[in-house]
Design a protein around this motif. Structure first.
Motif, short mmCIF file in Angstrom:
data_model
loop_
_atom_site.label_atom_id
_atom_site.label_comp_id
_atom_site.label_asym_id
_atom_site.label_seq_id
_atom_site.Cartn_x
_atom_site.Cartn_y
_atom_site.Cartn_z
N LYS A 32 0.86 -1.18 0.00
CA LYS A 32 0.00 0.00 0.00
C LYS A 32 0.89 1.23 0.00
O LYS A 32 2.10 1.13 0.25
CB LYS A 32 -0.94 0.00 1.20
N TYR A 68 -6.58 -2.48 -1.08
CA TYR A 68 -5.45 -2.98 -1.86
C TYR A 68 -5.50 -4.50 -2.04
O TYR A 68 -4.75 -5.04 -2.84
CB TYR A 68 -4.12 -2.64 -1.16
N SER A 87 -2.16 -5.62 -5.85
CA SER A 87 -1.95 -4.48 -4.96
C SER A 87 -1.09 -3.40 -5.61
O SER A 87 -1.32 -2.21 -5.42
CB SER A 87 -1.30 -4.95 -3.66
N LEU A 91 -2.01 0.54 -6.29
CA LEU A 91 -1.08 1.63 -5.97
C LEU A 91 -0.88 2.53 -7.18
O LEU A 91 -0.90 3.77 -7.06
CB LEU A 91 0.26 1.05 -5.52
#
Length: 203
Positions: A32, A68, A87, A91
């Motif tokens: 994250k 995420y 994830s 991002l």
């Protein structure tokens, strides 16, 4: 963060995860934005909190990690390389949209899902509406790079894990996006470390 800084952050994150996967066969498990630590060197960053999933309760016993988490991790299965890629994609979308995954919603019940919000906007051919207004002001070639990174991000957040690229491929795709703007590719870095000049230069 201007566009160049966001691109470097995306590339640094991808390189870090690819290193964990290739060199150590480890899944990060908790990617994250708050775990991406930028350094004074514009080409360097650090990933924190990797592999801590082994110390805590299964993901299914904890809240959705801020939007995420890959959709296949709704049960107690361990994070995988492909869930890390998902994830990463979230991002990238965060860098492009300026929206936190925890604040995006497309369901009436308030379900958090930044990827689906982006897909719904792109499907209506309002791609420009996806990007952070601060980035849109840059215009010119930056807009082309934004669209290219958006395509990479959407490939990363594919619902089916097998449809997502490997992290090494993600790194290559991002390097190709920025190759004409002074960013150093993995191959050039390796050449320089061995004393070989990049292609097109004179020793």
């Amino acid at each position: 963060m201007d566009w160049d800084a966001r691109m470097r952050a995306a590339l640094s994150a991808a390189r870090g995860v690819a290193y964990l996967h290739a060199a150590h066969s480890l899944a990060h498990g908790n990617l994250k934005s708050s775990n991406l630590l930028l350094r004074p060197d514009p080409d360097a960053a650090a990933l924190s909190d990797y592999c801590l999933h082994q110390l805590f309760a299964p993901l299914s016993a904890r809240p959705n990690a801020g939007g995420y988490r890959a959709p296949e991790l709704v049960d107690a299965r361990r994070p995988t390389f492909k869930s890390d890629v998902y994830s990463l994609g979230v991002l990238f979308l965060e860098l492009l949209t300026g929206k936190s995954p925890g604040n995006a919603s497309v369901d009436g019940d308030g379900a958090v899902d930044l990827p689906r919000w982006v897909q719904s906007v792109v499907r209506e051919e309002w791609t420009a509406e996806v990007f952070d207004v601060e980035l849109v002001r840059l215009g010119g070639s930056a807009e082309e790079e934004m669209v290219a990174l958006l395509q990479v991000a959407m490939a990363c957040v594919a619902t089916a894990p097998d449809a997502r690229p490997d992290t090494a491929d993600v790194v290559k795709m991002i390097e190709e996006i920025g190759s004409g703007h002074g960013r150093t590719t993995t191959e050039e870095s390796e050449d320089r470390s061995m004393g070989t000049p990049p292609a097109g230069t004179t020793p």
